[in-house]
Motif scaffolding. Structure first.
Motif, mmCIF file in Angstrom:
data_model
loop_
_atom_site.group_PDB
_atom_site.id
_atom_site.type_symbol
_atom_site.label_atom_id
_atom_site.label_comp_id
_atom_site.label_asym_id
_atom_site.label_seq_id
_atom_site.Cartn_x
_atom_site.Cartn_y
_atom_site.Cartn_z
ATOM 1 N N THR A 216 0.838 -1.212 0.000
ATOM 2 C CA THR A 216 0.000 0.000 0.000
ATOM 3 C C THR A 216 0.872 1.262 0.000
ATOM 4 O OG1 THR A 216 -1.659 -1.194 1.256
ATOM 5 C CG2 THR A 216 -1.874 1.194 1.227
ATOM 6 N N SER A 218 3.888 1.563 -1.149
ATOM 7 C CA SER A 218 4.528 1.694 -2.472
ATOM 8 C C SER A 218 3.540 2.275 -3.470
ATOM 9 C CB SER A 218 5.000 0.341 -2.999
ATOM 10 O OG SER A 218 5.839 -0.259 -2.070
ATOM 11 N N LYS A 219 2.311 1.837 -3.355
ATOM 12 C CA LYS A 219 1.281 2.331 -4.271
ATOM 13 C C LYS A 219 1.079 3.839 -4.069
ATOM 14 C CE LYS A 219 -2.447 0.983 -6.784
ATOM 15 N NZ LYS A 219 -2.538 -0.008 -7.817
ATOM 16 N N LYS A 220 1.074 4.261 -2.810
ATOM 17 C CA LYS A 220 0.907 5.691 -2.533
ATOM 18 C C LYS A 220 2.101 6.485 -3.078
ATOM 19 C CE LYS A 220 -2.161 5.105 1.406
ATOM 20 N NZ LYS A 220 -3.220 6.102 1.469
ATOM 21 N N SER A 222 3.868 5.590 -5.655
ATOM 22 C CA SER A 222 3.915 5.514 -7.122
ATOM 23 C C SER A 222 3.111 6.646 -7.778
ATOM 24 C CB SER A 222 3.471 4.140 -7.628
ATOM 25 O OG SER A 222 2.092 3.969 -7.463
ATOM 26 N N LYS A 227 6.082 3.459 -12.478
ATOM 27 C CA LYS A 227 6.034 2.152 -11.808
ATOM 28 C C LYS A 227 7.142 2.061 -10.753
ATOM 29 C CE LYS A 227 4.470 -0.172 -15.980
ATOM 30 N NZ LYS A 227 4.566 0.994 -16.875
ATOM 31 N N ILE A 378 4.598 -2.157 -9.000
ATOM 32 C CA ILE A 378 3.498 -1.369 -8.441
ATOM 33 C C ILE A 378 3.255 -0.170 -9.359
ATOM 34 C CG2 ILE A 378 2.661 -0.172 -6.385
ATOM 35 C CD1 ILE A 378 3.507 -2.927 -5.592
ATOM 36 N N ASP A 379 2.024 -0.022 -9.780
ATOM 37 C CA ASP A 379 1.701 1.010 -10.774
ATOM 38 C C ASP A 379 0.440 1.740 -10.330
ATOM 39 O OD1 ASP A 379 1.028 2.474 -12.977
ATOM 40 O OD2 ASP A 379 1.261 0.830 -14.426
ATOM 41 N N ASP A 380 0.530 3.030 -10.119
ATOM 42 C CA ASP A 380 -0.649 3.732 -9.581
ATOM 43 C C ASP A 380 -1.758 3.870 -10.625
ATOM 44 O OD1 ASP A 380 -0.986 7.210 -9.735
ATOM 45 O OD2 ASP A 380 0.308 6.096 -11.080
ATOM 46 N N ASP A 383 -5.028 -1.110 -10.982
ATOM 47 C CA ASP A 383 -5.425 -1.734 -9.733
ATOM 48 C C ASP A 383 -5.070 -3.206 -9.785
ATOM 49 O OD1 ASP A 383 -6.397 0.216 -8.085
ATOM 50 O OD2 ASP A 383 -8.242 0.367 -9.264
#
Ligand code: ATP
Ligand code: MG
Length: 390
Positions: A216, A218-220, A222, A227, A378-380, A383
């Motif tokens: 989570t 990492s997603k924030k 990104s 990526k 991880i790519d924002d 999903d």
């Protein structure tokens, strides 16, 4: 209209910085229908009015933007400008105002100062209870007249600043689930550095929820780059070997030396010439100056510690601003917090570390770990589901 700010100091490299920003913006705006153009000092994004909110949300997370504003673009035509500025003024609430004109097209028939005065007169005549204040106006109507088009705008907004992401290469961030390392990652991204992240876990001593937390985070992060490759390191066997073979007070020091060694290996494999982490001077026993020096001794790679000199409260402020704080404080055990000795050494000796490290075959264990680690992308913009890894 986007103003570049700090980029303007990069004389020879300016084109590269501007182009990188341009591509980052195109990438982030993804499927939104826009027309983007640039010159030496500004970038222009043309879009449909209904997409404004969505675009501003993205623009607010892009590094390298000093200031931006939302302008109305119309044909350069004297009567047209008069009509439009009045429409814009009618939509605003203000008591005092000023009009500022800039003419880059000198063939425009009226001089800037005179035209500003004329436009001010039109606004005054048509809106009640307002007056001109040239020194401290509540609102400024800016009119930039170019050859073909004219831009009219009021407020400018502050952008995130920093350098466009990707202009300064790559670094490997040691990302725990804590508060400090996501902030360190953010500050690194701000300097134009792209990041890979490395996370050490010791399942079953650490939980799957702890890993989810790092995904989570990492997603924030990104959101501010594209990526992120998140390398997940199976640390259990090595950590257990440390606790069997090392005096308790030295366990954390040795564990961190192992983390640095593995991070260096992964950094080199992934073409990252620097390591970044969330260490802060004095925060815990492993972050005294002596500890940092003895731990850092295992690598020649530069280790950047963006939060080294910040107070915890200052770090928390940034964590809240970048929306990582609430995730970071979720109560899942990290591999640093399990097996914590009662009295970790605060002034470790290098000779003692080296002596303890002769007790077990850590080199072989590290080779195995490096072979067996997994990498998530991880790519924002997507999903993705990591259910097979959770
Ligand atoms: P944070 O410092 O992020 O709040 P923390 O306080 O749990 O987390 P420390 O024990 O202070 O972490 O460790 C200092 C730094 O070492 C962290 O900021 C992070 O960069 C790195 N680190 C610690 N544990 C891990 C881990 N499990 N995986 C990756 N990096 C880690
Ligand atoms: Mg910390």
């Amino acid at each position: 209209m986007i103003k570049y700010g700090e980029l303007t100091t990069k004389k020879g490299n300016r084109g590269f910085f501007v182009n990188t920003l341009y591509h980052n913006i195109i990438n982030k705006l993804g499927n939104i229908s826009t027309d983007i153009s640039k010159d030496n000092s500004r970038m222009y994004i043309e879009f449909k009015e209904e997409d404004l909110d969505q675009i501003l949300k993205k623009i607010n997370n892009i590094f390298g933007i000093h200031e931006y504003l939302v302008a109305t673009k119309i044909d350069t035509d004297l009567e047209g400008i008069k009509k439009e500025i009045l429409e814009i003024a009618k939509r605003e609430k203000f008591k005092t105002f000023k009009v500022e004109c800039k003419r880059s097209d000198k063939s425009f028939p009226v001089q800037s100062i005179e035209f500003a005065r004329q436009l001010g007169g039109i606004i005054l005549k048509n809106i009640a209870d307002i007056k001109v204040d040239v020194h401290h106006p509540e609102i400024i109507f800016n009119v930039e007249i170019r050859h073909k088009y004219t831009f009219i705008y009021t407020d400018a907004f502050k952008g995130l600043g920093g350098y466009p992401n990707g202009t300064l290469g790559r670094g490997m961030v040691m990302l725990s689930g804590g508060i400090d390392s996501p902030v360190a990652a953010y500050l690194t991204l701000k300097r134009g550095v792209k990041i890979d992240c490395i996370y050490f876990e010791a399942i079953p001593h650490t939980s799957i929820e702890a890993r989810e937390k790092v995904i989570t985070l990492s997603k924030k992060l990104s959101k501010y780059t594209d990526k992120i490759h998140l390398h997940i390191i199976p640390f259990t066997d090595l950590q257990e070997a440390i606790y069997k073979n090392v005096e308790p007070e030295y366990c954390i020091t040795i564990m961190r030396r192992m983390m640095y060694r593995i991070t260096e290996r992964l950094a080199k494999e992934n073409k990252c010439p620097i390591i970044i982490n969330g260490e802060s001077i004095g925060q815990v026993a492993s972050q005294t100056l002596t500890s940092m020096s003895v731990i850092n001794n295992v690598t020649n790679m530069p280790v950047i510690r963006p939060v080294a000199c910040l107070d915890k409260l200052e770090i928390i402020d940034i964590a809240k601003k970048i929306d990582t704080y609430e995730t970071s404080i979720l109560p899942f055990e990290d591999c640093c917090t399990i097996f914590v000795p009662k009295h970790p050494v605060i002034n470790p000796s290098l000779a003692m570390c080296e002596k303890f490290e002769e007790n077990f075959p850590w080199q072989d264990m590290i080779n195995k770990i490096v072979l067996e680690h997994q990498t998530l992308v991880i790519d924002d913009q997507k999903d993705e589901e990591f259910s097979d890894l959770l």
